[in-house]
Design a protein around this motif. Structure first.
Motif, PDB file in Angstrom:
ATOM      1  N   VAL A 134     -16.412   2.076  -6.455  1.00  0.00           N
ATOM      2  CA  VAL A 134     -15.907   1.734  -7.783  1.00  0.00           C
ATOM      3  C   VAL A 134     -14.638   0.897  -7.647  1.00  0.00           C
ATOM      4  O   VAL A 134     -13.685   1.311  -6.983  1.00  0.00           O
ATOM      5  N   ILE A 135     -14.655  -0.276  -8.289  1.00  0.00           N
ATOM      6  CA  ILE A 135     -13.493  -1.169  -8.287  1.00  0.00           C
ATOM      7  C   ILE A 135     -13.101  -1.462  -9.734  1.00  0.00           C
ATOM      8  O   ILE A 135     -13.956  -1.793 -10.565  1.00  0.00           O
ATOM      9  N   VAL A 136     -11.819  -1.340 -10.034  1.00  0.00           N
ATOM     10  CA  VAL A 136     -11.279  -1.671 -11.358  1.00  0.00           C
ATOM     11  C   VAL A 136     -10.442  -2.933 -11.216  1.00  0.00           C
ATOM     12  O   VAL A 136      -9.525  -2.989 -10.388  1.00  0.00           O
ATOM     13  N   LYS A 141      -7.441  -9.158 -10.661  1.00  0.00           N
ATOM     14  CA  LYS A 141      -6.795  -8.431  -9.577  1.00  0.00           C
ATOM     15  C   LYS A 141      -7.304  -6.999  -9.492  1.00  0.00           C
ATOM     16  O   LYS A 141      -7.535  -6.353 -10.516  1.00  0.00           O
ATOM     17  N   VAL A 142      -7.489  -6.510  -8.268  1.00  0.00           N
ATOM     18  CA  VAL A 142      -7.953  -5.142  -8.056  1.00  0.00           C
ATOM     19  C   VAL A 142      -6.813  -4.176  -8.347  1.00  0.00           C
ATOM     20  O   VAL A 142      -5.776  -4.198  -7.668  1.00  0.00           O
ATOM     21  N   MET A 143      -7.008  -3.329  -9.356  1.00  0.00           N
ATOM     22  CA  MET A 143      -5.987  -2.360  -9.732  1.00  0.00           C
ATOM     23  C   MET A 143      -6.275  -0.966  -9.172  1.00  0.00           C
ATOM     24  O   MET A 143      -5.372  -0.146  -9.044  1.00  0.00           O
ATOM     25  N   ALA A 144      -7.548  -0.680  -8.859  1.00  0.00           N
ATOM     26  CA  ALA A 144      -7.919   0.628  -8.296  1.00  0.00           C
ATOM     27  C   ALA A 144      -9.230   0.478  -7.542  1.00  0.00           C
ATOM     28  O   ALA A 144     -10.088  -0.339  -7.908  1.00  0.00           O
ATOM     29  N   HIS A 145      -9.358   1.259  -6.481  1.00  0.00           N
ATOM     30  CA  HIS A 145     -10.580   1.266  -5.669  1.00  0.00           C
ATOM     31  C   HIS A 145     -10.865   2.701  -5.274  1.00  0.00           C
ATOM     32  O   HIS A 145     -10.071   3.329  -4.572  1.00  0.00           O
ATOM     33  N   THR A 146     -11.982   3.253  -5.763  1.00  0.00           N
ATOM     34  CA  THR A 146     -12.303   4.645  -5.493  1.00  0.00           C
ATOM     35  C   THR A 146     -13.816   4.791  -5.313  1.00  0.00           C
ATOM     36  O   THR A 146     -14.518   3.789  -5.120  1.00  0.00           O
ATOM     37  N   TRP A 147     -14.298   6.008  -5.381  1.00  0.00           N
ATOM     38  CA  TRP A 147     -15.709   6.267  -5.123  1.00  0.00           C
ATOM     39  C   TRP A 147     -16.160   7.454  -5.964  1.00  0.00           C
ATOM     40  O   TRP A 147     -15.355   8.138  -6.597  1.00  0.00           O
ATOM     41  N   ALA A 148     -17.484   7.712  -5.972  1.00  0.00           N
ATOM     42  CA  ALA A 148     -18.035   8.860  -6.711  1.00  0.00           C
ATOM     43  C   ALA A 148     -19.358   9.264  -6.093  1.00  0.00           C
ATOM     44  O   ALA A 148     -20.128   8.415  -5.640  1.00  0.00           O
ATOM     45  N   LEU A 149     -19.611  10.545  -6.077  1.00  0.00           N
ATOM     46  CA  LEU A 149     -20.898  11.080  -5.627  1.00  0.00           C
ATOM     47  C   LEU A 149     -21.874  11.204  -6.789  1.00  0.00           C
ATOM     48  O   LEU A 149     -23.035  10.825  -6.680  1.00  0.00           O
ATOM     49  N   ASN A 150     -21.419  11.736  -7.905  1.00  0.00           N
ATOM     50  CA  ASN A 150     -22.273  11.896  -9.082  1.00  0.00           C
ATOM     51  C   ASN A 150     -22.254  10.671  -9.975  1.00  0.00           C
ATOM     52  O   ASN A 150     -23.278  10.038 -10.197  1.00  0.00           O
ATOM     53  N   GLU A 151     -21.076  10.353 -10.532  1.00  0.00           N
ATOM     54  CA  GLU A 151     -21.005   9.267 -11.497  1.00  0.00           C
ATOM     55  C   GLU A 151     -19.579   8.793 -11.697  1.00  0.00           C
ATOM     56  O   GLU A 151     -18.618   9.499 -11.384  1.00  0.00           O
ATOM     57  N   VAL A 152     -19.476   7.579 -12.235  1.00  0.00           N
ATOM     58  CA  VAL A 152     -18.224   7.079 -12.792  1.00  0.00           C
ATOM     59  C   VAL A 152     -18.482   6.909 -14.286  1.00  0.00           C
ATOM     60  O   VAL A 152     -19.420   6.233 -14.685  1.00  0.00           O
ATOM     61  N   ALA A 153     -17.661   7.565 -15.086  1.00  0.00           N
ATOM     62  CA  ALA A 153     -17.865   7.577 -16.535  1.00  0.00           C
ATOM     63  C   ALA A 153     -16.717   6.857 -17.219  1.00  0.00           C
ATOM     64  O   ALA A 153     -15.549   7.234 -17.066  1.00  0.00           O
ATOM     65  N   LEU A 154     -17.056   5.792 -17.943  1.00  0.00           N
ATOM     66  CA  LEU A 154     -16.086   5.115 -18.791  1.00  0.00           C
ATOM     67  C   LEU A 154     -16.119   5.772 -20.165  1.00  0.00           C
ATOM     68  O   LEU A 154     -17.177   5.857 -20.789  1.00  0.00           O
ATOM     69  N   ARG A 261     -12.045  -4.396 -16.202  1.00  0.00           N
ATOM     70  CA  ARG A 261     -13.436  -4.548 -15.749  1.00  0.00           C
ATOM     71  C   ARG A 261     -13.711  -3.530 -14.646  1.00  0.00           C
ATOM     72  O   ARG A 261     -12.904  -3.365 -13.729  1.00  0.00           O
ATOM     73  N   ILE A 262     -14.842  -2.839 -14.761  1.00  0.00           N
ATOM     74  CA  ILE A 262     -15.265  -1.866 -13.744  1.00  0.00           C
ATOM     75  C   ILE A 262     -16.500  -2.399 -13.043  1.00  0.00           C
ATOM     76  O   ILE A 262     -17.502  -2.730 -13.698  1.00  0.00           O
ATOM     77  N   GLU A 263     -16.467  -2.470 -11.723  1.00  0.00           N
ATOM     78  CA  GLU A 263     -17.596  -2.921 -10.923  1.00  0.00           C
ATOM     79  C   GLU A 263     -18.070  -1.766 -10.046  1.00  0.00           C
ATOM     80  O   GLU A 263     -17.263  -1.135  -9.361  1.00  0.00           O
ATOM     81  N   VAL A 264     -19.367  -1.525 -10.070  1.00  0.00           N
ATOM     82  CA  VAL A 264     -19.944  -0.382  -9.348  1.00  0.00           C
ATOM     83  C   VAL A 264     -21.072  -0.872  -8.452  1.00  0.00           C
ATOM     84  O   VAL A 264     -21.994  -1.552  -8.907  1.00  0.00           O
ATOM     85  N   THR A 265     -20.992  -0.523  -7.178  1.00  0.00           N
ATOM     86  CA  THR A 265     -22.042  -0.836  -6.213  1.00  0.00           C
ATOM     87  C   THR A 265     -22.327   0.404  -5.365  1.00  0.00           C
ATOM     88  O   THR A 265     -21.622   1.409  -5.456  1.00  0.00           O
TER      89      THR A 265
END
Length: 358
Positions: A134-136, A141-154, A261-265
């Protein structure tokens, strides 16, 4: 070589501490060293009394690199916490459910002794579960970079105002709408938040990414299942000035201003889950949701190879042949369709033309 198993428990619950002590006793009795965090061990022994079990403390006596397995005693939230701990280590998680549904857990509380026995005898397999990267971004500009096992919920940041978003798949915009939020999940997380939002149940062995709108005000705002190589993105629009917030597995959060903007891969790092049972995911669904299966007969026991059944083929009807009875080259004259004009007018009070009813 000394075998070590890390015990993670929710020490704020008595049931969890009792289960942790029981697991430690069983492991110690089978020459496996139980390991706990220092604060959790202090909570357990302080509440239940000093134990004679020889235990080690993580990060003081031993490191995660020396742990064979992590046994997690609790619900899905405790297992998600354990996934954070072993994120950078090649250590599998084995969950014993002490919560409600507990889809991530492998066994239930009453099966704790059998689960420990399977660990002692190494009767467990390890499967990998896909995670999300997960990249925000804000203004590129990248403001946050994290991860998730289940989900990322906006989710919307203000209770009284919906959030305006535009969704994107593989670099192309799909649709925009107002909503309460958008969930982007893995197959593992399809039975969690995404399921509650109306998303599909996806088998864990399926490699895919999910996007599920939450209470969207739009005609085309349906759950999507895309390839694991795809890139999902959601942009927070500034049309109504509403801001949002993202939650990764309900544990890590980032505030989002309009324009974010949230980008998920798919993440390159999976989470490893240990399994001691050979039950299918279908059986787990039935057991966890208590689904009715009365009347099920199962597949046929006939083992002989049966050829493909030959069913009748319905052919497309041919057009009818030209009418017969007319000489070749002669076309019959059409009937006279001239409308006859009457000199008398028709009145609603008359029964016939030109005749009044007496």
């Amino acid at each position: 070589m000394t075998r070590r198993v890390l015990i993670l428990a929710h020490t704020g619950r008595e049931e969890s501490m009792l289960a942790a002590l029981e697991a430690c006793v069983e492991l110690h009795a089978n020459n496996i060293v139980p390991v706990m965090y220092g604060d959790e061990l202090a909570d357990m022994t302080g509440y239940l009394g000093v134990s004679s079990v020889n235990m080690e403390i993580l990060d003081r006596d031993v490191t995660l690199a020396e742990i064979e397995l992590v046994m997690v005693l609790g619900g899905d939230g405790t297992i998600l916490r354990a996934a954070e701990i072993v994120r950078d280590y090649d250590v599998p998680l084995l969950g014993v459910n002490l919560g409600h549904v507990g889809f991530l857990a492998e066994s239930e509380r009453e099966e704790l002794i059998q689960t420990v026995s399977a660990v002692v005898q190494r009767r467990y397999s390890v499967e990998e579960r896909m995670c999300l990267d997960v990249i925000v971004r804000v203004a590129g500009k990248v403001m946050a970079h994290t991860w998730a096992l289940n989900e990322v919920a906006l989710e919307k940041g203000n209770r009284e105002r919906m959030i305006e978003v535009v969704t994107e798949v593989d670099g192309r915009p799909l649709t925009s709408f107002g909503c309460d939020g958008v969930v982007m999940a893995t197959p593992t997380g399809s039975t969690a938040y995404a399921f509650s939002a109306g998303g599909p149940v996806v088998w864990p062995t399926v490699e895919a990414l999910l996007m599920v709108p939450i209470s969207a005000h739009a005609l085309f705002a349906k759950p999507l299942v895309v390839a694991p190589t795809s890139t999902l993105a959601v942009e927070v629009l500034s049309r109504n000035g509403a801001h949002g917030v993202i939650w990764c597995d309900g544990r890590r959060t980032v505030e989002l201003l309009p324009g974010a903007r949230i980008e998920v891969t798919r993440s390159a790092k999976p989470v490893k889950l240990a399994r001691t049972q050979q039950s299918t995911f279908s059986e787990r669904l039935v057991r966890k949701f208590e689904l009715p299966v009365q009347g099920w007969r199962g597949p046929s026991v006939e083992e002989s190879s049966v050829p493909t059944t030959q069913l009748p083929i319905i052919r497309t009807p041919k057009p009818k042949s030209p009418l017969e009875g007319h000489p070749a080259g002669q076309i019959p004259q059409p009937p006279d369709l001239t409308i006859v004009t009457h000199t008398e007018s028709y009145s609603g009070t008359t029964g016939y033309y030109g005749q009044d009813n007496a």
